[in-house]
Design a protein around this motif. Structure first.
Motif, PDB file in Angstrom:
ATOM      1  N   THR A  78       0.850  -1.185   0.000  1.00 30.53           N
ATOM      2  CA  THR A  78       0.000   0.000   0.000  1.00 30.53           C
ATOM      3  C   THR A  78       0.888   1.237   0.000  1.00 30.53           C
ATOM      4  N   GLY A  79       0.293   2.365  -0.327  1.00 31.68           N
ATOM      5  CA  GLY A  79       1.073   3.594  -0.331  1.00 31.68           C
ATOM      6  C   GLY A  79       1.711   3.863  -1.676  1.00 31.68           C
ATOM      7  N   GLY A  80       2.299   5.039  -1.821  1.00 29.85           N
ATOM      8  CA  GLY A  80       2.884   5.450  -3.079  1.00 29.85           C
ATOM      9  C   GLY A  80       4.134   4.665  -3.434  1.00 29.85           C
ATOM     10  N   ALA A  81       4.251   4.333  -4.729  1.00 32.01           N
ATOM     11  CA  ALA A  81       5.402   3.547  -5.180  1.00 32.01           C
ATOM     12  C   ALA A  81       6.702   4.328  -5.027  1.00 32.01           C
ATOM     13  N   VAL A  82       6.661   5.618  -5.322  1.00 33.93           N
ATOM     14  CA  VAL A  82       7.871   6.426  -5.210  1.00 33.93           C
ATOM     15  C   VAL A  82       8.354   6.463  -3.765  1.00 33.93           C
ATOM     16  N   ARG A  83       7.419   6.652  -2.841  1.00 35.72           N
ATOM     17  CA  ARG A  83       7.805   6.702  -1.434  1.00 35.72           C
ATOM     18  C   ARG A  83       8.389   5.373  -0.971  1.00 35.72           C
ATOM     19  N   ARG A  84       7.811   4.258  -1.402  1.00 36.14           N
ATOM     20  CA  ARG A  84       8.314   2.942  -1.003  1.00 36.14           C
ATOM     21  C   ARG A  84       9.712   2.725  -1.560  1.00 36.14           C
ATOM     22  N   ALA A  85       9.943   3.153  -2.796  1.00 40.11           N
ATOM     23  CA  ALA A  85      11.274   2.999  -3.389  1.00 40.11           C
ATOM     24  C   ALA A  85      12.308   3.829  -2.641  1.00 40.11           C
ATOM     25  N   LEU A  86      11.943   5.068  -2.305  1.00 41.70           N
ATOM     26  CA  LEU A  86      12.882   5.936  -1.598  1.00 41.70           C
ATOM     27  C   LEU A  86      13.095   5.477  -0.159  1.00 41.70           C
ATOM     28  N   ASP A  87      12.044   4.951   0.481  1.00 41.22           N
ATOM     29  CA  ASP A  87      12.207   4.400   1.829  1.00 41.22           C
ATOM     30  C   ASP A  87      13.176   3.219   1.816  1.00 41.22           C
ATOM     31  N   GLY A  88      13.065   2.376   0.772  1.00 42.36           N
ATOM     32  CA  GLY A  88      13.992   1.252   0.654  1.00 42.36           C
ATOM     33  C   GLY A  88      15.426   1.716   0.499  1.00 42.36           C
ATOM     34  N   LEU A  89      15.615   2.784  -0.272  1.00 42.09           N
ATOM     35  CA  LEU A  89      16.959   3.331  -0.441  1.00 42.09           C
ATOM     36  C   LEU A  89      17.484   3.921   0.866  1.00 42.09           C
ATOM     37  N   ALA A  90      16.622   4.665   1.566  1.00 39.25           N
ATOM     38  CA  ALA A  90      17.042   5.281   2.826  1.00 39.25           C
ATOM     39  C   ALA A  90      17.446   4.216   3.842  1.00 39.25           C
ATOM     40  N   PHE A  91      16.741   3.106   3.843  1.00 42.67           N
ATOM     41  CA  PHE A  91      17.089   2.004   4.735  1.00 42.67           C
ATOM     42  C   PHE A  91      18.427   1.379   4.342  1.00 42.67           C
ATOM     43  N   ALA A  92      18.622   1.182   3.041  1.00 36.79           N
ATOM     44  CA  ALA A  92      19.795   0.447   2.569  1.00 36.79           C
ATOM     45  C   ALA A  92      21.093   1.227   2.722  1.00 36.79           C
ATOM     46  N   VAL A  93      21.051   2.538   2.454  1.00 34.49           N
ATOM     47  CA  VAL A  93      22.300   3.304   2.407  1.00 34.49           C
ATOM     48  C   VAL A  93      22.976   3.394   3.775  1.00 34.49           C
ATOM     49  N   ARG A  94      22.280   3.049   4.824  1.00 34.10           N
ATOM     50  CA  ARG A  94      22.890   3.071   6.153  1.00 34.10           C
ATOM     51  C   ARG A  94      23.636   1.784   6.470  1.00 34.10           C
ATOM     52  N   ARG A  95      23.648   0.842   5.542  1.00 31.23           N
ATOM     53  CA  ARG A  95      24.316  -0.451   5.750  1.00 31.23           C
ATOM     54  C   ARG A  95      25.539  -0.576   4.859  1.00 31.23           C
ATOM     55  N   ARG A  96      26.647  -0.971   5.464  1.00 35.96           N
ATOM     56  CA  ARG A  96      27.888  -1.153   4.696  1.00 35.96           C
ATOM     57  C   ARG A  96      27.709  -2.223   3.627  1.00 35.96           C
ATOM     58  N   THR A  97      26.910  -3.243   3.932  1.00 37.83           N
ATOM     59  CA  THR A  97      26.696  -4.320   2.973  1.00 37.83           C
ATOM     60  C   THR A  97      26.112  -3.802   1.669  1.00 37.83           C
ATOM     61  N   PHE A  98      25.182  -2.860   1.772  1.00 37.27           N
ATOM     62  CA  PHE A  98      24.582  -2.306   0.559  1.00 37.27           C
ATOM     63  C   PHE A  98      25.652  -1.672  -0.319  1.00 37.27           C
ATOM     64  N   TRP A  99      26.530  -0.892   0.265  1.00 38.81           N
ATOM     65  CA  TRP A  99      27.548  -0.202  -0.532  1.00 38.81           C
ATOM     66  C   TRP A  99      28.536  -1.186  -1.151  1.00 38.81           C
ATOM     67  N   ALA A 100      28.873  -2.230  -0.410  1.00 38.88           N
ATOM     68  CA  ALA A 100      29.769  -3.239  -0.975  1.00 38.88           C
ATOM     69  C   ALA A 100      29.132  -3.903  -2.195  1.00 38.88           C
ATOM     70  N   LEU A 101      27.850  -4.285  -2.052  1.00 32.78           N
ATOM     71  CA  LEU A 101      27.153  -4.927  -3.163  1.00 32.78           C
ATOM     72  C   LEU A 101      26.929  -3.950  -4.316  1.00 32.78           C
ATOM     73  N   ALA A 102      26.559  -2.706  -3.986  1.00 36.00           N
ATOM     74  CA  ALA A 102      26.230  -1.730  -5.025  1.00 36.00           C
ATOM     75  C   ALA A 102      27.454  -1.364  -5.862  1.00 36.00           C
ATOM     76  N   ILE A 103      28.588  -1.119  -5.210  1.00 28.74           N
ATOM     77  CA  ILE A 103      29.784  -0.740  -5.960  1.00 28.74           C
ATOM     78  C   ILE A 103      30.300  -1.919  -6.785  1.00 28.74           C
TER      79      ILE A 103
END
Length: 428
Positions: free
Chosen positions: A221-246
């Motif tokens: 439920t809720g806006g797709a844009v907000r859900r996508a940005l919430d997922g990003l905000a959650f992920a960027v605080r984890r070192r694992t995300f940056w290791a996988l992303a880079i």
């Protein structure tokens, strides 16, 4: 809050999940027709209009950036509005971009057709579509299914690229563009007829689910844009995300960005006919099928981090040697390069998607969308940079060696990803 599944435990002899996966495979195959097409179309476009490689590479870079940036929003849109609506619309955009490109008369129009329309259309599907199918419709064989769906892009390259190259050389690049548009339009009605968002919509459990334990996840439920940005905000605080992303950005740089776009022009520089180079690139797609499906199978059994280290190491060595392998014909050492690179091409996808799912839980698909966005940003950067290197130095050699160096970085980053057996407690 999750509830116990109300669907029947029994299922047809062929579980509907496999039909959904088959049509998803076809859609990914048809949409991928443009992924490798610029490599075949850049030479005839240069011959007709005189556009420099760097200008055409800029349009491809925009395509690759949108391909990636749209992905996490597409994942949220699929959660909110349904996969078949999003995917069918995406295929139409690909058809419009490819078919409309036959009207081009100026290089800036490449940015509209190749960049905006096709980039948005392919990005709305991409690997987040494959991850969504695997996560929703399968409990067992998720890694294998992810590998099979990922290989759809390779099959598209294998099946469509030689046709596009032959049509471009013998009939013209406009006819080749229409061929790609037709492939996308063929898949759209099949997606609408077969794809459903959840197994419950077909009255069945996900493949391999235990009827006594399966719970139906709450619908988004809720806006797709907000859900996508919430997922990003959650992920960027984890070192694992940056290791996988880079690391995944480096994956994109060394596949779609370098080999996918510039292998044919580079081989042409060495006197190899474009049709021969296109056949070699198509062979990469053939071996990619084996490599990606095999990687999916291994991902179900082996620590995904270890797989990623091996994949990036082999890729780096291959790129390091490539300048000495290119010539005016396909000799045995070049064939060996094609086999190794093909097996390794997107073998990184199943272990990367598995790590996102295990480490980020219900957010895993959207987080994978952002990781994939980094993949495409890396591809776009490499596609443009390699074009500039070719224009400045008159050779692609430094581009290949740069790719080899960053593969070593990706291997190190893969080790830094948190152990896949550990679930982030902080996500609760």
């Amino acid at each position: 809050m999750s509830t116990r599944s109300p669907v029947r435990a029994s299922a047809p002899r062929i579980h509907p999940a496999w039909w959904v996966a088959a049509v998803a495979f076809l859609a990914l195959l048809c949409a991928s027709g443009f992924t490798a097409a610029p490599g075949a179309l850049m030479v005839p476009l240069h011959q007709e209009f005189g556009w420099p490689t760097s200008v055409m590479s800029l349009a491809v870079s925009l395509n690759l950036v949108l391909f990636g940036v749209v992905a996490p929003f597409a994942a949220a849109l699929m959660d909110r509005f349904g996969m078949r609506r999003v995917v069918a619309s995406a295929l139409v955009l690909v058809a419009l971009g490819s078919g409309g490109s036959i009207t081009m008369t100026a290089s800036w129009q490449l940015l509209i057709f190749w960049g905006v329309l096709i980039g948005t259309g392919t990005g709305a599907m991409a690997l987040v579509f494959a991850a969504t199918i695997a996560n929703r419709w399968f409990v067992e064989r998720r890694g294998l299914v992810m590998g099979m769906l990922t290989s759809g892009s390779a099959v598209g390259q294998l099946a469509i690229l030689p046709i596009v190259t032959a049509v471009a050389e013998n009939v013209g690049w406009r006819a080749a563009s229409l061929t790609i548009a037709a492939a996308a339009l063929i898949a759209a009605p099949l997606v609408w007829a077969v794809i459903r968002d959840h197994p419950e919509d077909r009255g069945v459990l996900p493949y391999g689910a235990d009827p006594d334990e399966h719970e139906v996840a709450p619908r988004a439920t809720g806006g797709a844009v907000r859900r996508a940005l919430d997922g990003l905000a959650f992920a960027v605080r984890r070192r694992t995300f940056w290791a996988l992303a880079i690391a995944f950005a480096i994956c994109g740089a060394t596949t779609n960005g370098l080999i996918g776009i510039h292998f044919i022009p580079s081989a042409h520089d060495h006197g190899m006919p474009s049709t021969t180079a296109a056949s070699l690139l198509a062979a990469v797609g053939a071996f990619n099928i084996l490599g990606t499906v095999g990687s999916g199978w291994l991902t179900d059994k082996i620590d995904p981090r270890k797989l990623l280290v091996v994949y990036y190491a082999f890729r780096g060595v291959s790129l390091l040697l490539l300048p000495w392998l290119l010539s005016d014909q396909a000799h045995p050492s070049m064939i060996l390069f094609i086999v190794v690179y093909g097996l390794d091409w997107v073998a990184t996808v199943p272990p990367t998607a598995a790590l996102c799912r295990r480490l980020f839980g219900e957010r895993g698909t959207i987080v994978f969308g952002w990781v994939f966005a980094c993949h495409q940003i890396g591809a776009a950067t490499a596609a443009f940079t390699a074009g500039v290197i070719r224009d400045v130095f008159g050779t692609y050699t430094y581009a290949w060696w740069s790719g080899a160096a960053i593969c070593a970085i990706a291997a190190v980053l893969s080790v830094l990803a948190k152990a896949p057996s550990t679930v982030l407690a902080s996500q609760r």
